[in-house]
Design a protein around this motif. Structure first.
Motif, PDB file in Angstrom:
ATOM      1  N   GLY A 171      12.100  11.610 -15.284  1.00 49.56           N
ATOM      2  CA  GLY A 171      13.264  11.067 -14.584  1.00 49.56           C
ATOM      3  C   GLY A 171      13.051   9.626 -14.133  1.00 49.56           C
ATOM      4  N   LEU A 172      11.867   9.336 -13.621  1.00 49.16           N
ATOM      5  CA  LEU A 172      11.550   7.971 -13.199  1.00 49.16           C
ATOM      6  C   LEU A 172      11.498   7.024 -14.396  1.00 49.16           C
ATOM      7  CD1 LEU A 172       8.729   8.770 -10.614  1.00 49.16           C
ATOM      8  CD2 LEU A 172      11.093   8.096 -10.118  1.00 49.16           C
ATOM      9  N   ILE A 173      10.976   7.512 -15.509  1.00 50.44           N
ATOM     10  CA  ILE A 173      10.933   6.688 -16.727  1.00 50.44           C
ATOM     11  C   ILE A 173      12.341   6.350 -17.196  1.00 50.44           C
ATOM     12  CG2 ILE A 173      10.365   6.791 -19.187  1.00 50.44           C
ATOM     13  CD1 ILE A 173       7.819   8.331 -18.381  1.00 50.44           C
ATOM     14  N   ALA A 174      13.225   7.353 -17.175  1.00 53.95           N
ATOM     15  CA  ALA A 174      14.614   7.115 -17.584  1.00 53.95           C
ATOM     16  C   ALA A 174      15.263   6.070 -16.676  1.00 53.95           C
ATOM     17  CB  ALA A 174      15.394   8.425 -17.557  1.00 53.95           C
ATOM     18  N   ALA A 175      15.035   6.182 -15.373  1.00 56.21           N
ATOM     19  CA  ALA A 175      15.661   5.250 -14.434  1.00 56.21           C
ATOM     20  C   ALA A 175      15.112   3.839 -14.579  1.00 56.21           C
ATOM     21  CB  ALA A 175      15.450   5.755 -13.009  1.00 56.21           C
ATOM     22  N   GLY A 190      18.734   5.069 -16.888  1.00 56.45           N
ATOM     23  CA  GLY A 190      19.084   6.396 -16.409  1.00 56.45           C
ATOM     24  C   GLY A 190      19.289   7.424 -17.489  1.00 56.45           C
ATOM     25  N   VAL A 191      19.171   7.017 -18.751  1.00 58.87           N
ATOM     26  CA  VAL A 191      19.375   7.930 -19.875  1.00 58.87           C
ATOM     27  C   VAL A 191      18.029   8.475 -20.343  1.00 58.87           C
ATOM     28  CG1 VAL A 191      20.266   8.177 -22.229  1.00 58.87           C
ATOM     29  CG2 VAL A 191      21.428   6.670 -20.590  1.00 58.87           C
ATOM     30  N   ASP A 192      17.944   9.781 -20.544  1.00 54.06           N
ATOM     31  CA  ASP A 192      16.691  10.377 -21.005  1.00 54.06           C
ATOM     32  C   ASP A 192      16.310   9.776 -22.356  1.00 54.06           C
ATOM     33  OD1 ASP A 192      14.842  12.993 -20.518  1.00 54.06           O
ATOM     34  OD2 ASP A 192      15.158  12.647 -22.654  1.00 54.06           O
ATOM     35  N   PRO A 193      15.052   9.336 -22.532  1.00 54.95           N
ATOM     36  CA  PRO A 193      14.671   8.654 -23.776  1.00 54.95           C
ATOM     37  C   PRO A 193      14.471   9.568 -24.965  1.00 54.95           C
ATOM     38  CG  PRO A 193      12.782   8.835 -22.310  1.00 54.95           C
ATOM     39  CD  PRO A 193      13.972   9.340 -21.536  1.00 54.95           C
ATOM     40  N   LEU A 241       6.998   2.604 -24.882  1.00 58.18           N
ATOM     41  CA  LEU A 241       6.258   2.488 -23.624  1.00 58.18           C
ATOM     42  C   LEU A 241       4.760   2.507 -23.905  1.00 58.18           C
ATOM     43  CD1 LEU A 241       8.073   4.877 -21.098  1.00 58.18           C
ATOM     44  CD2 LEU A 241       8.243   2.394 -21.257  1.00 58.18           C
ATOM     45  N   VAL A 242       4.017   1.937 -22.976  1.00 50.04           N
ATOM     46  CA  VAL A 242       2.563   2.001 -23.011  1.00 50.04           C
ATOM     47  C   VAL A 242       2.126   2.885 -21.844  1.00 50.04           C
ATOM     48  CG1 VAL A 242       0.414   0.706 -22.949  1.00 50.04           C
ATOM     49  CG2 VAL A 242       2.466  -0.328 -23.959  1.00 50.04           C
ATOM     50  N   TYR A 243       1.438   3.968 -22.165  1.00 49.66           N
ATOM     51  CA  TYR A 243       0.883   4.847 -21.128  1.00 49.66           C
ATOM     52  C   TYR A 243      -0.532   4.380 -20.831  1.00 49.66           C
ATOM     53  CZ  TYR A 243      -1.764   8.811 -19.289  1.00 49.66           C
ATOM     54  OH  TYR A 243      -2.601   9.607 -18.545  1.00 49.66           O
ATOM     55  N   LYS A 244      -0.830   4.194 -19.533  1.00 50.26           N
ATOM     56  CA  LYS A 244      -2.164   3.774 -19.125  1.00 50.26           C
ATOM     57  C   LYS A 244      -2.698   4.787 -18.118  1.00 50.26           C
ATOM     58  CE  LYS A 244      -1.401  -1.073 -20.163  1.00 50.26           C
ATOM     59  NZ  LYS A 244      -1.721  -2.474 -19.824  1.00 50.26           N
ATOM     60  N   SER A 259       8.892 -11.135 -17.530  1.00 50.67           N
ATOM     61  CA  SER A 259       7.977 -10.133 -16.987  1.00 50.67           C
ATOM     62  C   SER A 259       8.217  -8.789 -17.660  1.00 50.67           C
ATOM     63  CB  SER A 259       8.160  -9.990 -15.468  1.00 50.67           C
ATOM     64  OG  SER A 259       9.476  -9.552 -15.161  1.00 50.67           O
ATOM     65  N   LEU A 260       7.181  -7.982 -17.710  1.00 50.60           N
ATOM     66  CA  LEU A 260       7.284  -6.641 -18.268  1.00 50.60           C
ATOM     67  C   LEU A 260       7.585  -5.653 -17.149  1.00 50.60           C
ATOM     68  CD1 LEU A 260       4.232  -6.616 -20.719  1.00 50.60           C
ATOM     69  CD2 LEU A 260       6.638  -7.038 -21.253  1.00 50.60           C
ATOM     70  N   SER A 261       8.451  -4.704 -17.431  1.00 53.22           N
ATOM     71  CA  SER A 261       8.770  -3.676 -16.449  1.00 53.22           C
ATOM     72  C   SER A 261       7.593  -2.698 -16.348  1.00 53.22           C
ATOM     73  CB  SER A 261      10.043  -2.931 -16.865  1.00 53.22           C
ATOM     74  OG  SER A 261      10.419  -2.011 -15.866  1.00 53.22           O
ATOM     75  N   VAL A 262       7.210  -2.367 -15.116  1.00 55.23           N
ATOM     76  CA  VAL A 262       6.044  -1.517 -14.860  1.00 55.23           C
ATOM     77  C   VAL A 262       6.442  -0.390 -13.917  1.00 55.23           C
ATOM     78  CG1 VAL A 262       3.677  -1.430 -13.969  1.00 55.23           C
ATOM     79  CG2 VAL A 262       4.512  -3.506 -15.126  1.00 55.23           C
ATOM     80  N   LEU A 263       5.970   0.813 -14.224  1.00 55.21           N
ATOM     81  CA  LEU A 263       6.127   1.947 -13.321  1.00 55.21           C
ATOM     82  C   LEU A 263       4.725   2.410 -12.929  1.00 55.21           C
ATOM     83  CD1 LEU A 263       7.791   4.142 -11.892  1.00 55.21           C
ATOM     84  CD2 LEU A 263       7.761   5.460 -14.025  1.00 55.21           C
ATOM     85  N   ASP A 264       4.330   2.091 -11.700  1.00 52.90           N
ATOM     86  CA  ASP A 264       3.003   2.444 -11.211  1.00 52.90           C
ATOM     87  C   ASP A 264       3.081   3.778 -10.483  1.00 52.90           C
ATOM     88  OD1 ASP A 264       0.304   2.307 -10.379  1.00 52.90           O
ATOM     89  OD2 ASP A 264       0.940   1.460  -8.456  1.00 52.90           O
TER      90      ASP A 264
END
Length: 215
Positions: free
Chosen positions: A73-77, A82-85, A116-119, A147-152
């Motif tokens: 859900g956070l990745i989609a947002a 907001g759309v499921d990938p 996406l890149v998973y780290k 800038s690159l979008s990041v979800l930490d």
């Protein structure tokens, strides 16, 4: 390991060089099934290493699946409006040195086309670098950086995937080097390091640091 130690497996590899890739794969799989027990019996240290690698891979894979399910859900947002990938269509493992039980960076491509890149480590530093770039751009810095979008997520993170692309013309090349200088100055101000070619992607006229954990 010498071919004579591999026995018939090594001989088979030499004979199979003229075959197609699929034929070589199938033939080697059959030969491994027959020869591997004897090979590992002769080399117990190799058996232990292979077993450890398999256990590590299984654990890292399960961990990635669990984190993806929890963060969907956070990745989609964050990355998809907001759309499921969709389902994972591609996964490229081993895109970094292995750490912490064989865990590595993984490049993902979803059914929607989202990359996406998973780290497997927290991305607070990269998120901070992205905020610094946005802060400077909002205050009118002439060399506008992208800038690159990041979800930490603390224990791990997800980063927007960017691909190499050439500059379309000479003017874009000039802008690229202006931005590269600005990015280098920013990294210097943030006490960052490790800015070598393997950690930089040139996406047309925009340079991107893709491993900002040294900031």
């Amino acid at each position: 390991m010498r071919d004579r130690e591999l026995g018939s497996l090594g001989e088979h590899v030499l004979r199979a060089q003229a075959a197609t890739g699929r034929e070589r794969h199938d033939a080697l799989a059959r030969q491994l099934r027959d020869d591997l027990p004897a090979l590992l019996d002769r080399h117990p240290a190799l058996a232990r290493q292979l077993g450890t690698a398999c256990v590590d891979w299984a654990g890292a894979t399960r961990e990635l699946q669990e984190r993806l399910a929890a963060d969907r859900g956070l990745i989609a947002a964050r990355f998809a409006g907001g759309v499921d990938p969709g389902v994972v269509a591609e996964a490229e493992w081993g895109r970094s040195d292995p750490h912490n039980g064989g865990r590595t960076v993984v490049l993902l491509r979803f059914g929607s086309g989202l990359g996406l890149v998973y780290k497997p480590k927290g991305r607070a530093s990269e998120a901070g670098l992205a905020r610094a770039v946005e802060w400077l751009s909002a205050r009118g810095m002439e060399a506008r950086l992208a800038s690159l979008s990041v979800l930490d997520r603390g224990s791990h993170g997800w980063v927007e995937r960017v691909a190499h692309a050439p500059c379309p013309d000479e003017a874009a090349v000039e802008r690229y080097y202006e931005r590269a200088g600005a990015l280098l100055a920013l990294m210097r101000a943030l006490d960052g390091s490790d800015c070598h070619n393997e950690n930089l992607i040139a996406a047309a006229e925009h340079p991107h640091i893709v491993d900002g954990e040294t900031v």
